[in-house]
Design a protein around this motif. Sequence first.
Motif, PDB file in Angstrom:
ATOM      1  N   LEU A 142       0.833  -1.208   0.000  1.00  0.00           N
ATOM      2  CA  LEU A 142       0.000   0.000   0.000  1.00  0.00           C
ATOM      3  C   LEU A 142       0.866   1.256   0.000  1.00  0.00           C
ATOM      4  CD1 LEU A 142      -2.653  -1.110   2.648  1.00  0.00           C
ATOM      5  CD2 LEU A 142      -2.797  -1.231   0.155  1.00  0.00           C
ATOM      6  N   VAL A 143       2.185   1.063   0.147  1.00  0.00           N
ATOM      7  CA  VAL A 143       3.107   2.174   0.309  1.00  0.00           C
ATOM      8  C   VAL A 143       4.053   2.262  -0.887  1.00  0.00           C
ATOM      9  CG1 VAL A 143       4.897   3.125   1.812  1.00  0.00           C
ATOM     10  CG2 VAL A 143       3.065   1.736   2.794  1.00  0.00           C
ATOM     11  N   PRO A 144       4.183   3.400  -1.549  1.00  0.00           N
ATOM     12  CA  PRO A 144       3.535   4.687  -1.287  1.00  0.00           C
ATOM     13  C   PRO A 144       2.123   4.772  -1.850  1.00  0.00           C
ATOM     14  CG  PRO A 144       5.059   4.921  -3.110  1.00  0.00           C
ATOM     15  CD  PRO A 144       5.165   3.504  -2.647  1.00  0.00           C
ATOM     16  N   GLU A 145       1.713   3.789  -2.664  1.00  0.00           N
ATOM     17  CA  GLU A 145       0.338   3.726  -3.158  1.00  0.00           C
ATOM     18  C   GLU A 145       0.060   2.261  -3.492  1.00  0.00           C
ATOM     19  OE1 GLU A 145      -0.244   5.354  -7.151  1.00  0.00           O
ATOM     20  OE2 GLU A 145       1.912   5.675  -7.270  1.00  0.00           O
ATOM     21  N   PRO A 146      -1.222   1.878  -3.579  1.00  0.00           N
ATOM     22  CA  PRO A 146      -1.519   0.446  -3.779  1.00  0.00           C
ATOM     23  C   PRO A 146      -1.011  -0.108  -5.111  1.00  0.00           C
ATOM     24  CG  PRO A 146      -3.449   1.616  -2.979  1.00  0.00           C
ATOM     25  CD  PRO A 146      -2.446   2.666  -3.360  1.00  0.00           C
ATOM     26  N   PHE A 147      -0.093  -1.030  -5.000  1.00  0.00           N
ATOM     27  CA  PHE A 147       0.466  -1.720  -6.160  1.00  0.00           C
ATOM     28  C   PHE A 147       0.426  -3.221  -5.898  1.00  0.00           C
ATOM     29  CE2 PHE A 147       2.609   1.982  -8.058  1.00  0.00           C
ATOM     30  CZ  PHE A 147       2.648   1.609  -9.385  1.00  0.00           C
ATOM     31  N   ALA A 148       0.255  -3.981  -6.964  1.00  0.00           N
ATOM     32  CA  ALA A 148       0.466  -5.431  -6.866  1.00  0.00           C
ATOM     33  C   ALA A 148       1.752  -5.769  -7.599  1.00  0.00           C
ATOM     34  CB  ALA A 148      -0.697  -6.177  -7.506  1.00  0.00           C
ATOM     35  N   VAL A 149       2.476  -6.714  -7.043  1.00  0.00           N
ATOM     36  CA  VAL A 149       3.613  -7.294  -7.752  1.00  0.00           C
ATOM     37  C   VAL A 149       3.189  -8.707  -8.138  1.00  0.00           C
ATOM     38  CG1 VAL A 149       5.952  -8.200  -7.479  1.00  0.00           C
ATOM     39  CG2 VAL A 149       5.394  -5.903  -6.670  1.00  0.00           C
TER      40      VAL A 149
END
Length: 267
Positions: A142-149
């Motif tokens: 969620l940091v610095p913004e919501p990303f999925a890997v």
Amino acid sequence: MNEGIYGNIVRGWSPDLLSRFPEDRFMFVESTGSTNDDLLKRIREGKTAHLDLIQADHQTKGRGRRGDKWEAPAGANLLFSIALRLPEDRSIWTRLPHLTAFVLGEVVESIFPGGKLIEAKWPNDLLVGGKKLAGILVETTLVPEPFAVVGIGLNVNMQTSDLPIELQDIATSVYECLGCESSRSFLLGLIVQGFIKHFPERLSDFDPVLDWIERRSYLKGKTIAVTTSSEKLTGVGRGLGPGGELLLEVSPEEVKAVISAEKIEIC
Ligand code: BTN
């Protein structure tokens, strides 16, 4: 070397596709610990944008789900992680592993002769003849913004005779299915195009993904034992629920929806 690999990945792409996945989105490393770890670190450092991708020829600490290791011979398979900026609606994030199986499975089937179908084993393993062809590990930050890997290990040119004897019966590769080597870069290019085409829209418009998986469901109709964090359930696989959960008929009157499992055994 990077330019050469990138050039092979995007060969024949339209200008529109190229603008979505420009060269600075792509990183290649010969060897690293885990491409998922590398990409998560870059995201947390604020260095990553949507569709950033790290490919490795070899991983020393490749990770699978549930803390398993993911091992692959150097230079033979596709080992990579791609960063996807998550949509605002968190309720659909759990669909991403299934969408990934769909994207990956469509690419693999497109190079199989005679309309041969792969098998989709819940939650998101791809199999051929009951043997594992690909694994998917989706992690979020969620940091610095919501990303999925989204980490993908696709067995491409590996020959199973090179594997330890205990793995030879449970793993397969595109090479074993086709009897010849395939271009990893060409396959990677198709997979990236799949994400460009389907993400994030298909997370909301999810029925085509469910239908695709249902038609290839490895567990459907089989009696299985599912170990969750709180209990062990035995029942018959009855396909997927609307969010991609496993439907397990534990008695003629009761179908349970399993969201995550630590272990699945065919009885
Ligand atoms: C599984 O089936 O348990 C998931 C395996 C995922 C393996 C891939 S390889 C690239 C990426 N980096 C990792 O450390 N894991 C994923």
